[in-house]
Design an enzyme around this catalytic site. Structure first.
Site, PDB file in Angstrom:
ATOM      1  N   GLY A  16       0.806  -1.209   0.000  1.00  0.00           N
ATOM      2  CA  GLY A  16       0.000   0.000   0.000  1.00  0.00           C
ATOM      3  C   GLY A  16       0.838   1.257   0.000  1.00  0.00           C
ATOM      4  N   CYS A  43       3.622  -8.912   2.342  1.00  0.00           N
ATOM      5  CA  CYS A  43       3.336  -9.690   1.133  1.00  0.00           C
ATOM      6  C   CYS A  43       4.597 -10.218   0.481  1.00  0.00           C
ATOM      7  CB  CYS A  43       2.544  -8.833   0.144  1.00  0.00           C
ATOM      8  SG  CYS A  43       2.229  -9.671  -1.426  1.00  0.00           S
ATOM      9  N   CYS A  48       2.428 -13.265   0.765  1.00  0.00           N
ATOM     10  CA  CYS A  48       1.946 -13.784  -0.521  1.00  0.00           C
ATOM     11  C   CYS A  48       3.037 -14.400  -1.383  1.00  0.00           C
ATOM     12  CB  CYS A  48       1.295 -12.667  -1.337  1.00  0.00           C
ATOM     13  SG  CYS A  48       0.417 -11.420  -0.417  1.00  0.00           S
ATOM     14  N   LYS A  51       4.901 -17.463   0.156  1.00  0.00           N
ATOM     15  CA  LYS A  51       3.850 -18.487   0.287  1.00  0.00           C
ATOM     16  C   LYS A  51       3.570 -19.140  -1.055  1.00  0.00           C
ATOM     17  CE  LYS A  51      -0.062 -17.498  -0.610  1.00  0.00           C
ATOM     18  NZ  LYS A  51      -1.074 -16.920   0.289  1.00  0.00           N
ATOM     19  N   TYR A 179      -7.552 -18.857   6.409  1.00  0.00           N
ATOM     20  CA  TYR A 179      -6.861 -19.176   5.169  1.00  0.00           C
ATOM     21  C   TYR A 179      -5.372 -19.417   5.374  1.00  0.00           C
ATOM     22  CZ  TYR A 179      -5.017 -14.392   4.653  1.00  0.00           C
ATOM     23  OH  TYR A 179      -4.343 -13.213   4.826  1.00  0.00           O
ATOM     24  N   GLU A 183      -3.653 -22.859   4.156  1.00  0.00           N
ATOM     25  CA  GLU A 183      -2.589 -22.824   3.148  1.00  0.00           C
ATOM     26  C   GLU A 183      -1.320 -23.509   3.649  1.00  0.00           C
ATOM     27  OE1 GLU A 183      -3.784 -18.814   0.637  1.00  0.00           O
ATOM     28  OE2 GLU A 183      -2.358 -18.641   2.284  1.00  0.00           O
ATOM     29  N   HIS A 439     -13.673 -26.532 -24.165  1.00  0.00           N
ATOM     30  CA  HIS A 439     -13.649 -27.943 -23.764  1.00  0.00           C
ATOM     31  C   HIS A 439     -12.376 -28.618 -24.274  1.00  0.00           C
ATOM     32  CE1 HIS A 439     -15.342 -31.884 -22.827  1.00  0.00           C
ATOM     33  NE2 HIS A 439     -14.909 -32.288 -24.018  1.00  0.00           N
ATOM     34  N   GLU A 444     -14.937 -24.660 -18.031  1.00  0.00           N
ATOM     35  CA  GLU A 444     -16.232 -24.832 -18.692  1.00  0.00           C
ATOM     36  C   GLU A 444     -17.332 -25.194 -17.686  1.00  0.00           C
ATOM     37  OE1 GLU A 444     -16.771 -28.320 -21.287  1.00  0.00           O
ATOM     38  OE2 GLU A 444     -14.884 -29.085 -20.461  1.00  0.00           O
TER      39      GLU A 444
END
Length: 450
Positions: A16, A43, A48, A51, A179, A183, A439, A444
């Site tokens: 940030g 992060c 992030c 990780k 989370y 993780e 596909h 899908e």
């Protein structure tokens, strides 16, 4: 000592803070940024980025097993050289640091390697007493991992300590059901550790769609992770070279090589001089901001985890950019829309979600319809794997406007972004159904849900 004058002073050089500094500089502002540690914040350094590096390694380990099952001649137990992985990971992070510093130099943002605190509404002071004055002060100091208060808590680590591991631990307890716990449990299990998830509540990911979270829990069990719900850690104590946990409603064999707490995060507000400047905090200790990131003091703003709204890196970046667009870029209504922000839990396979859970939709709308696809991805089927995917769509009203998309399955982290754009644009179930599918893919299944 006279103060140095800038247009913008930023406290914090994480995602940030950097975003605010770079965007402000793009408008010609003179910017100073105070950051005592490595650029990139949580992060890049202990979040992030490392990780995802560990997740990618764990994903490869799982795919090696599937490759063997479909006919590749591979060792039964391929060995991971943990130091090599860590070295590659840290080099990747070092490259990011270099890139950030280069951009700071190019944009003219002055980086001061010091902590800072508010002296008043327009003045920040460094640790050495140097003062900086600015019309605009942006607080972007992030957050930190919390430990519960219990006997022996110092024997356990937090997510930062996971990234400091120099070798694969044998038996690990992850305390928490959010989370981060999910993780880390998935990564460690895929890389060969025995893993127990000790969850105080009765389910994982209590802010996510319950049905999808339940399927995630089943996938973890199939992968060999022990799940213990309604389990509370009462104390930890040293037992030779290991850690014994006294548990309420937990496993009988509660002795571990490593214990990691993933029990929440707290905003980094200590020592910032907020009270002196008159900046108010909310009930959780985060800086109180309005929809424009304004604090209670004109000219002082807060973005990212320290503001405690949606604690995701892309949110901090987006909020910071829009803030600078507003105060410097002649865009008086610029602000971040906090509705329908996509997020991904990097489980194995990942869980991507955007919009409302079924539970939230039912509280908000009179008519809610859900569509599903439960399936086994082709690679899992070829390798006779047991892990299942669950895709779920939540629709509201007679027009069946899509208000929630929840994807648990291989590729969900990459698939979700496009569908998040569609949801934000107000796509309906019929429009999704009328889209020709690609596909054979997992994607899908999103448009073929029934």
């Amino acid at each position: 000592m006279s103060a140095r004058n800038y247009d913008v002073v930023v406290l914090g050089g994480g995602s940030g803070g950097l975003a605010a500094g770079f965007r402000a500089a793009s408008y010609g502002a003179k910017v100073a940024m105070l950051e005592p540690a490595a650029l990139g914040g949580t992060c890049v350094n202990v979040g992030c980025v490392p990780k995802k590096a560990m997740w990618l390694a764990a994903d490869l380990a799982e795919r090696i097993g599937l490759a063997r099952k479909i006919g590749f001649d591979l060792p039964v137990e391929p060995a991971l050289e943990w130091p090599t992985l860590l070295a590659r990971r840290q080099q990747y992070i070092a490259n990011i640091h270099t890139s950030y510093q280069k951009r700071l130099d190019e944009t003219g943002v002055v980086r001061i390697s010091s902590r800072g605190h508010l002296v008043d509404a327009n003045t920040v002071q460094c640790e050495d007493g140097t003062q900086f004055r600015a019309e605009h002060i942006v607080i972007a100091t992030g957050a930190h991992s919390l430990k519960p208060t219990l006997p022996g808590a110092e024997l356990g680590g937090v997510s930062n300590d996971f990234f400091a591991l120099q070798s694969r631990p044998g038996r690990v307890a992850l305390v928490g059901g959010g989370y981060i716990a999910v993780e880390l449990a998935g990564v460690l299990r895929a890389l060969g550790s025995e893993v127990a998830l000790l969850v105080r509540g009765q389910r994982l990911l209590d802010k996510f769609d319950a049905e999808v979270a339940d399927q995630l829990a089943e996938n973890l069990r199939l992968q060999g992770v022990e799940l213990h719900f309604g389990c509370q850690v009462k104390s930890l104590e040293k037992q030779q070279e290991r850690i014994a946990a006294q548990l309420q409603n937990g496993p009988q064999h509660a002795v571990f090589d490593t214990v990691l707490f993933a029990t929440g995060r707290g905003p980094n507000t200590a020592g910032l001089g907020l009270e002196k400047a008159g900046v108010k905090l909310d009930g959780k200790g985060a800086i109180e901001v309005d929809e424009y990131q304004n604090t209670s003091v004109p000219g002082i703003y807060a973005v990212g985890d320290v503001a405690g709204r949606v604690t995701l890196t892309p949110v901090a970046i987006a909020a910071a950019r829009r803030l600078m667009d507003r105060v410097l870029g002649a865009q008086p209504e610029a602000k971040l829309d906090y509705d329908n922000i996509p997020s991904v839990v990097f489980a194995h396979p990942p869980l991507g979600t955007v919009g409302l859970s079924e539970e939230e939709a039912c509280r908000r709308f009179d008519k809610v319809t859900t569509y599903y696809s439960r399936f086994r991805p082709m690679l899992q089927a070829l390798g006779q794997g047991e892990v299942r995917s669950l895709f779920k769509m939540v629709c509201a009203g007679d027009e069946e406007t899509v208000v929630g998309i929840h994807l648990l399955g291989e590729g969900a982290d990459e698939i979700l972004q496009g569908f998040a754009v569609a949801l934000k644009a107000g796509v309906t179930r019929r429009q999704m159904e009328e889209t020709v599918a690609i596909h054979p893919t997992s994607a899908e299944e999103v448009v073929l849900m029934r």
